[in-house]
Design an enzyme around this catalytic site. Sequence first.
Site, PDB file in Angstrom:
ATOM      1  N   ARG A  92       0.818  -1.218   0.000  1.00  0.00           N
ATOM      2  CA  ARG A  92       0.000   0.000   0.000  1.00  0.00           C
ATOM      3  C   ARG A  92       0.849   1.265   0.000  1.00  0.00           C
ATOM      4  O   ARG A  92       0.357   2.339  -0.336  1.00  0.00           O
ATOM      5  CB  ARG A  92      -0.931  -0.007   1.224  1.00  0.00           C
ATOM      6  N   HIS A 126      -1.225  -4.891  -4.781  1.00  0.00           N
ATOM      7  CA  HIS A 126      -2.137  -3.777  -4.519  1.00  0.00           C
ATOM      8  C   HIS A 126      -2.219  -2.850  -5.730  1.00  0.00           C
ATOM      9  O   HIS A 126      -3.293  -2.361  -6.081  1.00  0.00           O
ATOM     10  CB  HIS A 126      -1.663  -3.007  -3.283  1.00  0.00           C
ATOM     11  N   ASP A 167     -13.357   1.236  -5.043  1.00  0.00           N
ATOM     12  CA  ASP A 167     -12.734   2.510  -5.414  1.00  0.00           C
ATOM     13  C   ASP A 167     -12.344   2.448  -6.886  1.00  0.00           C
ATOM     14  O   ASP A 167     -12.434   1.408  -7.544  1.00  0.00           O
ATOM     15  CB  ASP A 167     -11.518   2.821  -4.532  1.00  0.00           C
ATOM     16  N   LYS A 190     -13.984   6.404  -3.140  1.00  0.00           N
ATOM     17  CA  LYS A 190     -13.603   6.326  -1.723  1.00  0.00           C
ATOM     18  C   LYS A 190     -12.547   7.377  -1.413  1.00  0.00           C
ATOM     19  O   LYS A 190     -11.620   7.595  -2.187  1.00  0.00           O
ATOM     20  CB  LYS A 190     -13.065   4.923  -1.426  1.00  0.00           C
ATOM     21  N   ARG A 192      -9.857   8.687   1.811  1.00  0.00           N
ATOM     22  CA  ARG A 192      -9.232   8.267   3.071  1.00  0.00           C
ATOM     23  C   ARG A 192      -8.778   9.494   3.858  1.00  0.00           C
ATOM     24  O   ARG A 192      -7.742  10.091   3.544  1.00  0.00           O
ATOM     25  CB  ARG A 192      -8.038   7.346   2.811  1.00  0.00           C
ATOM     26  N   ASP A 216     -12.221  -6.600  -3.559  1.00  0.00           N
ATOM     27  CA  ASP A 216     -11.023  -5.803  -3.288  1.00  0.00           C
ATOM     28  C   ASP A 216      -9.813  -6.731  -3.302  1.00  0.00           C
ATOM     29  O   ASP A 216      -9.955  -7.958  -3.354  1.00  0.00           O
ATOM     30  CB  ASP A 216     -11.142  -5.088  -1.938  1.00  0.00           C
ATOM     31  N   ASP A 220      -8.025  -5.357   5.534  1.00  0.00           N
ATOM     32  CA  ASP A 220      -7.179  -5.173   6.711  1.00  0.00           C
ATOM     33  C   ASP A 220      -8.052  -5.063   7.954  1.00  0.00           C
ATOM     34  O   ASP A 220      -8.425  -6.064   8.552  1.00  0.00           O
ATOM     35  CB  ASP A 220      -6.284  -3.948   6.523  1.00  0.00           C
ATOM     36  N   THR A 221      -8.452  -3.862   8.333  1.00  0.00           N
ATOM     37  CA  THR A 221      -9.315  -3.705   9.513  1.00  0.00           C
ATOM     38  C   THR A 221     -10.789  -3.825   9.158  1.00  0.00           C
ATOM     39  O   THR A 221     -11.640  -3.821  10.046  1.00  0.00           O
ATOM     40  CB  THR A 221      -9.072  -2.347  10.191  1.00  0.00           C
ATOM     41  N   GLY A 223     -12.658  -1.642   7.844  1.00  0.00           N
ATOM     42  CA  GLY A 223     -13.385  -0.374   7.935  1.00  0.00           C
ATOM     43  C   GLY A 223     -13.946   0.048   6.588  1.00  0.00           C
ATOM     44  O   GLY A 223     -15.110   0.471   6.486  1.00  0.00           O
TER      45      GLY A 223
END
Length: 315
Positions: A92, A126, A167, A190, A192, A216, A220-221, A223
């Site tokens: 990333r 990514h 995105d 999207k 950030r 995607d 990760d988290t 969110g």
Amino acid sequence: VYSGSSNRPLAQKIAEYLGVELSGLTLKQFANGEIYARYDETVRGADVFLIQSVAGGNVNDMLMELLIATDAAKRASARSITAVITHYGYARQDRKAGPREPITARLVANLLERAGVDRIITLDLHQGQIQGFFDIPVNHITALWTIADYFNKKGLDSERLCVVSPDLGRAKAAKKLADLTNASIAIMHKERPKHNAAEITALIGDVEGKTCILNDDMIDTAGSVIGAVKSLKNNGAEKIYVTATHPILSGPAFERLHDPDIEEVVVCNTIPIPEEELAKGKIKVVSVAPLFAHAINAVFSNGSISELFDPDFAL
């Protein structure tokens, strides 16, 4: 074929598909955390394939394992060293999004080359341009076929099926998955405001009354996933499946992914998932071992892996 400690179950399956045994590689840590690697047999003149995911409990330890095991093979006179990186950590950080930031994905590439890696085999980077950070061959394969096959076997109504890109950067991959599943496509925009936080500000496409596959490259988290799921529900989506190649699943990810608005979370086995989480039934894992085995065999025999690079070759 050797394995680091990050994902031995996947390495074992790859070896089984290849019809070989995983060879011996001793990995230890000293009391102060320093990593030690030693091959248990001669690798002089051998083509070494070292399987490692730069992810897991301590991503930095996994990266150092890969570098140190590479150095050990190089100093033991291996003929070639191929790093089979099932998940490329630090991907990333592939550009400077702000002043005084590093480009860590390039730094990792430099470290791998300097350690003595001759070739990279990796899956769903990514950003595809990370291949350009290397001055050695990079075989970048995709799991889109594997994921598409899973959903095709579910027998979902293609007339009401829609693949959603979270995105703009994922739009091309979403279009390929849509072609492979005969689905329509929608794209989200999207933003950030900070790391591991995302806001969905726009949705291009019709999802009302449809079964959506939110696709995607990594979770990760989670969110971003939850933000996208809520946006799809607000726009009338009937059912929502979430899919990603790499299940990083940090912090509150598992709790978030058990959201009742999510039918299933379909991921690949590039990063191990705790058995207790799999037992809950929400997360489904599809194997990419055949893809890596095919790529390793092709590299070893000087064959072609173009059909693993892009589903367009099969359309």
